[in-house]
Design an enzyme around this catalytic site. Structure first.
Site, short mmCIF file in Angstrom:
data_model
loop_
_atom_site.label_atom_id
_atom_site.label_comp_id
_atom_site.label_asym_id
_atom_site.label_seq_id
_atom_site.Cartn_x
_atom_site.Cartn_y
_atom_site.Cartn_z
N ASP A 819 36.53 35.15 51.33
CA ASP A 819 37.10 35.19 49.99
C ASP A 819 36.54 34.03 49.14
OD1 ASP A 819 38.66 35.96 47.90
OD2 ASP A 819 40.43 34.83 48.55
N GLY A 822 33.62 35.24 43.81
CA GLY A 822 33.77 35.31 42.36
C GLY A 822 34.13 33.96 41.76
N HIS A 836 28.29 36.81 45.10
CA HIS A 836 28.12 37.70 46.26
C HIS A 836 26.76 37.45 46.92
CE1 HIS A 836 31.82 39.68 45.38
NE2 HIS A 836 31.43 40.05 44.16
N ARG A 870 37.43 46.95 41.13
CA ARG A 870 36.68 45.92 40.39
C ARG A 870 35.75 46.56 39.35
NH1 ARG A 870 35.08 41.30 44.75
NH2 ARG A 870 37.19 40.87 45.38
N LEU A 930 25.79 39.84 70.54
CA LEU A 930 26.93 39.65 69.61
C LEU A 930 27.20 40.99 68.94
CD1 LEU A 930 28.85 37.70 67.88
CD2 LEU A 930 27.01 37.76 66.21
N ARG A 993 47.10 34.97 52.79
CA ARG A 993 47.36 36.40 52.88
C ARG A 993 46.40 37.01 53.91
NH1 ARG A 993 46.67 35.24 47.58
NH2 ARG A 993 44.51 35.91 47.61
#
Ligand code: SF4
Ligand code: FES
Length: 1048
Positions: A819, A822, A836, A870, A930, A993
């Protein structure tokens, strides 16, 4: 000794000094004994205080008020007699109610001064003064001769108001007044600083000027009955005048200052050798201006020094010529020099006379002497020239610049024939051949005698009448075109530096030209383009050395520096000197360091490429030829990267350890010769110095390991040190063999030994030593210096310690909510999409770190089902970015054993995105190192809903009954069915959150929320999160003891 504070910074001062003198102290406190005067003006001042009327070499007038400052003294308690302190413990300062002039106010111990830097009052006053000064000053900068080098112009730009409120008629005063033939005066520009008046009162004591008229009408004017033409120093007022009111009649409107290049050199007008700046445009000398040297001429020069430059441009002899009967034929330099040598050889030594010159440099004199010795010529002498008008200031009675030099090299000690008896000896037939160097034979004898000579060889600056009688004419360069040393009448040795270019420059002159001209980066105004301004001449020493070589078939001297070194070795009085001590060392050091850094950077790059090719990995070659910019990227990274200090590290040693290694590496540069003439310090045991100094780097590496506070890093440091020491041993042995072959430990001698003959090159004579040295040097210097801080930081990274000690606690599955893209972009004033892009770059680092740490599953929440809300452009951009990244990285993912799994509804993604993802999943499906799980178009509620639907459908289809439904069945119907639940969930961006992410799977997961935006997340953040995870106790509803003893 006093201590005063200017703008809060302490400076030492001597009683009696004024504030401005302390501010200028750096410039004034130069070591007067040093010869390195070449770069005095670059030293600057301690604090800049603008001024007009003040000048270091004149008395204080204090009339311009430009140097105003605020000052105060600490308040003293009348009872205790101690300073009154404020609540912070600092003395309370009592500031004077009015400003004072820094040029006339003497310092007092503990005085506090505020300049324009810290005082708005001073700033305002300076603006006011400038506005006042400019009231009657014409705004004619575009047409003023002083523009570009005018203190008033510069100070106004820096400190002045941006406009004037004076809208009335300015006061008009006399314009273009001729003060004799040398100076032109424009009274309207004068600001009445009185520098010019004080100069004639104080320096020459002739009181030639006085201020006439009153009030705003006043201006300086020659005193009645005085002519400035008679004063041999009058033109100094042109440089003193801070506003362009006084200009040179000789130079006026010939050129603008920005069209010329300035070279710091000396004048050879007389024995004083005053310091000047030689200004050149289009390879023509335009003017000389004085240059400050307290040891020789202070701030001023004589007018004859200033005006004696035209001879450098006019009537120059150019191109070597041989006389064929009655006409001259141009020849190549080699042919002409060989012919001159053949002529000299055809006479017996007693029939030859060498005429030297005290206009010549020491190097030329020495070369002439060596030529005489080679031929066995004893008759070598020089003429002396005297000034009838001289004084005890800057005009010496000796009209030539290097008479002391001629005495020092013993130019004429064994002569039989002197300049005085030459004429007679020619007439008697005793002398049949004369070689004249930089002097005119007609100054010594008359033309008829000259005609009686059989052979005359001349090295002239000009097309002289006597040249007509010469068999060989070999044009010599003037002091404006060469480097050479001169000893003035006071015994000060100084260098001339080339300001003009010759038609064919030797390498030394090119180097000197680069390091001496002020426009070392070149100006577009001075391109040396006009062919007619290029003189085909050579420095006289080079011509004489050519003759020496022609006679002996052996190479003599390569450069003036070589000759000077030889002179210094032979003459005890000069033994402590070399060219670098006489001038220009700073330029040399800077040039060498910059050159070396660039070379090292590219050597490192080449080494990376080679290593990558040998190891068959793409590595640094990935970037292709754009990679040549990589060293500069490394440099930027080195300067701007985040300075990470691990918590356990000892901060002090952590900081100084890399410095120790770097300082040691750079110190070794001092003794390394980059050619026989480019060397900062010639240390007799240079080889030992390099070995000793470079081995100090070992301590830096060891210390950095220890300073990290980690056992693993300390061991790593020791291992690196041991490795370096092992290379040093190999290098040391290789170097010993070089020392044995060269017979010297001086690096300079070792290089010199190799220049004599290609077979002497160590690469030939000592091939095995060379190979050993090369390999060990490469190994030892690998990654230094650009990568050193990075390597040192990696060494100190606490990550390995944690993993090593608590291997069992490395999480198997880490999930991350990425997160903050932006917000990061917003902070940088960039579009959201840029965030991004940056975020994607971090993913690569995170995946690499996960592999290093041994994490088996890494789940990244890349795009949620809610993200479709968005703006369209952002969603479109993210999809394109996904395609790009997936396509670009697939190959590396395959190589590194990373398997990709997509969770989420990829069926509703755009078809090209879906296709790229499916291909990537297919290509990586066999990898096991992985598993990188990408949650794309993912929402946990959607996922659980899908699972519920599948289970109910199973009941309808009678695959199972309601009783069969348990947690395992639900788990097996989620998109993460074969993946263990995450042990750790990291969320960046600070939000507490889980945002509809793996809601079922994170039932027992440890949560860590970081207040770091995703694009700022790095390896250290990841490591810190893992470390925190490892310190947590996961009880799954049990108690600690049960975890410790599972059987309970
Ligand atoms: S002519 Fe120049 S130096 Fe002389 S008083 Fe005027 S401004 Fe000052
Ligand atoms: S420089 Fe101080 S008053 Fe002019």
């Amino acid at each position: 000794m006093f201590r005063i504070f200017i703008d809060g910074k302490g400076y030492s001062a001597v009683e009696g000094q004024t504030i401005i003198q302390v501010a200028d102290a750096k410039k004034n406190d130069l070591d007067k004994g040093t010869y390195a005067m070449h770069h005095i003006k670059t030293l600057g001042v301690q604090v800049e205080i603008p001024r007009f009327c003040y000048h270091e070499s004149l008395s204080v007038a204090g009339n311009c008020r430009m140097c105003l400052v605020e000052y105060g003294m600490p308040k003293v308690d009348p009872v205790t007699k101690k300073y009154v302190l404020d609540e912070k413990g600092d003395p309370v300062i009592q500031w004077m109610p009015k400003l004072t002039t820094a040029c006339s106010t003497k310092v007092i111990d503990e005085m506090r001064v505020k300049t324009h830097v810290t005082s708005p009052l001073v700033k305002d006053a300076q603006r006011g003064i400038l506005e006042f000064i400019l009231i009657n000053h014409p705004l004619d900068c575009p047409t003023c001769d002083q523009a570009g080098e005018c203190p008033l112009q510069q100070i106004t730009y820096k400190y002045g108001p941006e406009s004037s409120r004076f809208e009335f008629e300015k006061v008009h005063k006399p314009k273009r007044e001729k003060w004799g033939s040398k100076i032109v005066f424009d009274a309207e520009r004068c600001i009445n600083c009185t520098r010019c008046v004080r100069f004639f009162d104080e320096y020459t004591g002739t009181h030639d000027l006085e201020i006439v008229q009153r009030g705003w009408n006043n201006y300086p004017s020659p005193a009645s009955g005085k002519s400035l033409d008679e004063n041999p120093y009058s033109m100094n007022v042109i440089d003193l005048c801070p506003v362009g009111a006084l200009t040179s009649a000789d130079y006026r409107f010939k050129s603008r200052v920005w069209e010329m290049s300035g070279t710091e050199t000396i004048s050879l007008n007389n024995g004083k050798c005053s310091n000047i700046t030689m200004w050149v445009r289009d390879n023509l000398v335009m003017r000389f201006t004085p240059r400050f040297n307290p040891l020789v001429n202070g701030h001023f020069i004589a007018d004859e020094d200033r005006l004696n430059y035209k001879w450098i441009n006019e009537n120059r002899a150019s191109a070597p010529k041989l006389r064929n009967v009655n006409q001259f034929v141009e020849r190549t330099w080699e042919e002409a020099i060989c012919e001159a040598a053949t002529i000299l050889k055809s006479y017996s030594p007693s029939e030859i006379f060498f005429l030297g010159s005290t206009m010549s440099s020491l190097e030329t004199m020495y070369a002439l002497k060596k030529l005489a010795e080679k031929l066995g010529v004893l008759n070598i002498d020089y003429a002396t020239y005297r000034n009838n008008l001289f004084d005890n200031k800057l005009i010496s009675s000796d009209a030539t610049p290097n008479r002391l030099g001629a005495e020092l090299v013993d130019l004429s000690s064994n002569r039989v024939v002197s300049v005085f008896s030459l004429s007679e000896d020619i007439q008697k037939g005793k002398i049949k051949c004369v070689l004249a160097v930089e002097d005119d034979l007609l100054n010594i004898l008359n033309y008829e005698v000259l005609e009686r000579l059989e052979s005359y060889i001349v090295l002239p600056h000009h097309n002289l009448k006597s040249n007509q009688m010469a068999k060989v004419v070999l044009p010599a360069a003037t002091f404006a075109e060469m480097v050479g040393s001169f000893i003035n009448v006071d015994g000060v040795i100084q260098l001339t530096r080339p300001a003009k270019v010759l038609k064919f420059q030797n390498r030394e002159l090119m180097w000197e030209l680069v390091s001496s001209r002020l426009d070392i980066h070149g100006t577009k105004f001075d391109k040396w383009v006009r062919e007619e301004n290029l003189i085909d001449a050579k420095p006289a020493w080079e011509i004489l050395c050519g003759m020496l070589t022609a006679l002996s078939k052996e190479k003599s001297f390569n450069s003036a520096r070589d000759i000077f070194e030889k002179i210094c070795a032979e003459i005890p009085d000069l033994s402590h000197l070399n060219y670098k001590k006489i001038g220009g060392k700073i330029v040399l050091i800077v040039t060498i360091v910059v050159g070396l850094l660039i070379t090292v950077a590219y050597t490192v790059l080449a080494e990376r490429w080679i290593a990558a090719a040998i190891q068959r990995r793409i590595g640094p070659n990935r970037v292709g030829w754009h990679g040549v910019l990589q060293p500069f990227a490394d440099l930027l990274k080195l300067l701007f990267k985040e300075n990470i200090k691990p918590k356990e590290a000892n901060k002090f040693y952590h900081t100084i350890a890399p410095m120790i290694s770097l300082v040691a590496a750079f110190s070794s540069i001092a003794v390394i010769p980059f050619s026989s003439s480019i060397l900062i310090a010639d240390v007799p045991v240079g080889v030992l110095f390099v070995l000793a100094v470079t081995s100090v780097g070992v301590y830096g590496i060891t210390l950095s390991g220890w300073a990290s506070g980690s056992t693993y890093s300390s061991l790593g440091g020791l291992r690196s040190s041991a490795q370096m020491v092992s290379y040093e041993i190999a290098m040391g042995l290789a170097v010993v063999s070089v020392v044995v072959i060269s017979g010297s430990m001086s690096m300079h001698d070792i290089v010199k030994h190799q220049t004599t003959n290609p077979l002497h090159w160590n690469i030939v004579q000592n091939f095995f030593g060379f190979v050993i040295f090369l390999i060990s040097a490469f190994a030892e210097t690998n990654r230094a210096p650009f990568d050193l801080p990075e390597a040192e930081q990696e060494l100190k990274d606490p990550k390995p310690k944690l993993v090593e000690k608590q291997k069992q606690k490395v999480p198997c599955h880490v999930a991350i909510i990425m997160d903050g893209n932006g917000r990061w972009a917003k902070k940088q004033n960039l579009p959201r999409l840029a965030g991004h892009y940056q975020g994607v770059k971090i993913v690569r680092d995170v995946v690499e770190t996960a592999i290093e740490l041994g994490i088996s599953y890494l789940t990244l929440f890349a795009f949620s089902t809610e993200n479709w809300k968005r703006p369209k452009e952002e969603v479109f951009g993210i999809m394109n970015l996904t395609i790009d990244v997936v396509k670009r990285e697939t190959e590396d993912l395959v190589k590194n054993g990373v398997r990709i799994l997509i969770i989420g509804d990829i069926n509703t993604l755009p078809s090209d995105t879906k296709q790229a993802l499916t291909e990537c999943v297919e290509k990586t499906k066999l990898n096991t190192r992985l598993m990188l799980v990408l949650a794309l178009n993912y929402g946990s509620r959607w996922e659980i809903t899908q699972a519920v639907k599948t289970i109910i459908k199973g009941i309808h289809e009678e695959k199972w009954t309601l009783e069969d439904i348990d947690e395992t069945m639900i788990q097996n119907n989620l998109s993460t069915k074969n993946i263990p639940d995450p042990d750790l969930l990291i969320r960046t961006g600070g939000g507490f959150r889980v945002s509809n992410f793996l809601l079922w799977q994170i039932a027992y997961t440890e949560l860590i929320v970081l207040d770091v935006l995703w694009p700022d997340f790095n390896r250290t953040c990841f490591n810190e999160a893992i470390r925190e995870f490892q310190q947590r106790e996961r009880r799954y509803g049990m108690i600690s003891e049960q975890l410790e003893y599972p059987e309970n």
